[in-house]
Design a protein around this motif. Structure first.
Motif, short mmCIF file in Angstrom:
data_model
loop_
_atom_site.label_atom_id
_atom_site.label_comp_id
_atom_site.label_asym_id
_atom_site.label_seq_id
_atom_site.Cartn_x
_atom_site.Cartn_y
_atom_site.Cartn_z
N ARG A 78 -7.90 0.41 2.18
CA ARG A 78 -7.79 -0.30 3.65
C ARG A 78 -6.59 -1.42 3.55
O ARG A 78 -6.21 -1.78 2.47
CB ARG A 78 -9.34 -1.07 3.44
CG ARG A 78 -10.29 -0.13 3.62
CD ARG A 78 -11.96 -0.93 3.55
NE ARG A 78 -12.68 -0.07 3.70
CZ ARG A 78 -14.07 -0.09 3.34
NH1 ARG A 78 -14.34 -1.26 2.83
NH2 ARG A 78 -15.05 0.76 3.31
N LEU A 79 -6.30 -1.76 4.78
CA LEU A 79 -5.29 -2.68 4.85
C LEU A 79 -5.22 -3.10 6.46
O LEU A 79 -5.96 -2.51 7.23
CB LEU A 79 -3.86 -2.02 4.64
CG LEU A 79 -3.39 -0.79 5.13
CD1 LEU A 79 -2.96 -0.84 6.56
CD2 LEU A 79 -2.72 0.05 4.31
N LEU A 84 3.80 4.23 9.58
CA LEU A 84 3.90 4.45 8.27
C LEU A 84 2.40 4.95 7.71
O LEU A 84 2.54 6.23 7.25
CB LEU A 84 4.48 3.50 7.58
CG LEU A 84 4.19 3.56 5.90
CD1 LEU A 84 5.08 4.78 5.52
CD2 LEU A 84 4.63 2.31 5.50
N TYR A 85 1.32 4.10 8.00
CA TYR A 85 0.31 4.62 7.25
C TYR A 85 -0.38 5.95 7.81
O TYR A 85 -1.06 6.61 6.89
CB TYR A 85 -0.74 3.47 7.48
CG TYR A 85 -0.25 2.13 6.73
CD1 TYR A 85 -0.14 2.27 5.31
CD2 TYR A 85 0.52 1.07 7.19
CE1 TYR A 85 0.50 1.20 4.44
CE2 TYR A 85 0.88 0.14 6.56
CZ TYR A 85 0.98 0.07 5.06
OH TYR A 85 1.58 -0.81 4.24
N PRO A 86 -0.43 6.23 9.12
CA PRO A 86 -0.96 7.34 9.47
C PRO A 86 -0.52 8.66 9.00
O PRO A 86 -1.09 9.52 8.69
CB PRO A 86 -0.90 7.42 10.97
CG PRO A 86 -0.93 6.03 11.35
CD PRO A 86 -0.11 5.33 10.41
N LYS A 102 -6.82 6.11 8.87
CA LYS A 102 -7.21 6.11 10.18
C LYS A 102 -7.29 4.74 10.47
O LYS A 102 -7.75 3.91 10.08
CB LYS A 102 -8.51 6.85 9.93
CG LYS A 102 -8.64 8.37 9.99
CD LYS A 102 -10.01 9.06 9.74
CE LYS A 102 -9.81 10.22 9.57
NZ LYS A 102 -11.33 10.88 9.37
N LEU A 103 -7.01 4.55 12.03
CA LEU A 103 -7.15 3.51 12.50
C LEU A 103 -8.67 3.23 12.73
O LEU A 103 -9.30 4.16 13.34
CB LEU A 103 -6.37 3.33 13.76
CG LEU A 103 -6.58 2.07 14.75
CD1 LEU A 103 -5.97 0.72 14.22
CD2 LEU A 103 -5.78 2.30 16.04
N LEU A 155 -6.90 -2.48 11.82
CA LEU A 155 -7.28 -2.23 10.41
C LEU A 155 -7.44 -0.87 10.19
O LEU A 155 -7.99 0.13 10.93
CB LEU A 155 -8.83 -2.88 10.34
CG LEU A 155 -8.78 -4.20 10.17
CD1 LEU A 155 -8.66 -5.05 11.52
CD2 LEU A 155 -9.71 -4.78 9.20
N TYR A 156 -6.88 -0.26 9.15
CA TYR A 156 -6.64 1.11 8.68
C TYR A 156 -7.63 1.26 7.47
O TYR A 156 -7.80 0.64 6.71
CB TYR A 156 -5.28 1.60 8.39
CG TYR A 156 -4.46 1.57 9.51
CD1 TYR A 156 -3.97 2.59 10.26
CD2 TYR A 156 -3.90 0.57 10.03
CE1 TYR A 156 -3.49 2.67 11.43
CE2 TYR A 156 -2.96 0.20 11.18
CZ TYR A 156 -2.87 1.48 11.82
OH TYR A 156 -2.10 1.45 13.01
N GLU A 157 -7.93 2.48 7.19
CA GLU A 157 -8.64 3.13 6.05
C GLU A 157 -8.40 4.45 5.59
O GLU A 157 -8.00 5.44 6.54
CB GLU A 157 -10.34 3.14 6.31
CG GLU A 157 -11.02 3.54 5.06
CD GLU A 157 -12.64 3.41 5.57
OE1 GLU A 157 -13.41 2.79 4.86
OE2 GLU A 157 -13.08 3.91 6.42
N LEU A 158 -8.26 4.60 4.37
CA LEU A 158 -7.87 6.08 3.65
C LEU A 158 -9.09 6.34 2.88
O LEU A 158 -9.34 5.55 2.03
CB LEU A 158 -6.73 6.16 3.17
CG LEU A 158 -6.37 7.19 2.24
CD1 LEU A 158 -6.04 8.49 3.09
CD2 LEU A 158 -5.12 7.03 1.46
#
Length: 173
Positions: free
Chosen positions: A129-130, A142-144, A149-150, A168-171
């Motif tokens: 997460r970030l 970058l993160y996607p 995921k947003l 906030l993003y999560e993988l």
């Protein structure tokens, strides 16, 4: 190029790296809003170095990138409806990922993110997460690319930005 865990005796060099990054970010059109010795603070850096959570990318005799990877998050993370049901110690977060401007567009940030994902998988974490300051377009792109995921956008307080919108993003791992 070598991504490795930094040591406590590198504190002054790591701090100088973040100071240089912060100076450059003040002129950048999109950025995370960092301020010298506020984010990341000297205390944050010392703690991350002491706990073995600060990673640097060495190249040509100096640091070209750095990040902190740990399980600590803002209190507001507890208000988010994450897709992965995981306790705080079952996730890793990326903090303070920065790449020197002369190395932008060369895949360094991607290599740092890949390294963080590898760390999380090796530690059998359920998710990563970030948060990203809304409007920090390089980070939002970058993160996607790594299937983050947003999940939500909410106001959070950081010393350097004040009360501001963050994405906030999560993988899932």
């Amino acid at each position: 190029m070598n991504i490795r865990k930094a040591t406590l005796d590198e504190f002054l060099s790591v701090r100088a790296f973040y100071h240089e990054m912060t100076d450059w970010l003040e002129t950048a059109p999109y950025g995370p809003g960092w301020k010298k010795d506020i984010y990341p603070s000297p205390e944050d850096l010392i703690e991350a170095l002491t706990l073995g959570e600060l990673w640097v990318c060495d190249y040509d005799g100096g640091y070209i990138a750095s990040m902190i990877v740990n399980s600590r998050s803002q209190e507001e993370y507890s208000r988010v409806k994450w897709e992965i049901d995981a306790s705080q110690d079952e996730v890793l977060l990326i903090h303070a990922l920065g790449v020197m401007p002369q190395y932008h567009g060369k895949g360094i940030a991607s290599e740092m993110v890949k390294h963080a994902i590898t760390l999380a998988k090796a530690q059998n974490k359920k998710a990563m997460r970030l948060d990203v300051l809304a409007g920090n377009l390089p980070a939002e792109k970058l993160y996607p690319k790594f299937d983050f995921k947003l999940i939500d956008t909410l106001e959070m307080f950081y010393e350097d930005t004040g009360l501001t919108l963050y994405k906030l993003y999560e993988l899932a791992l």
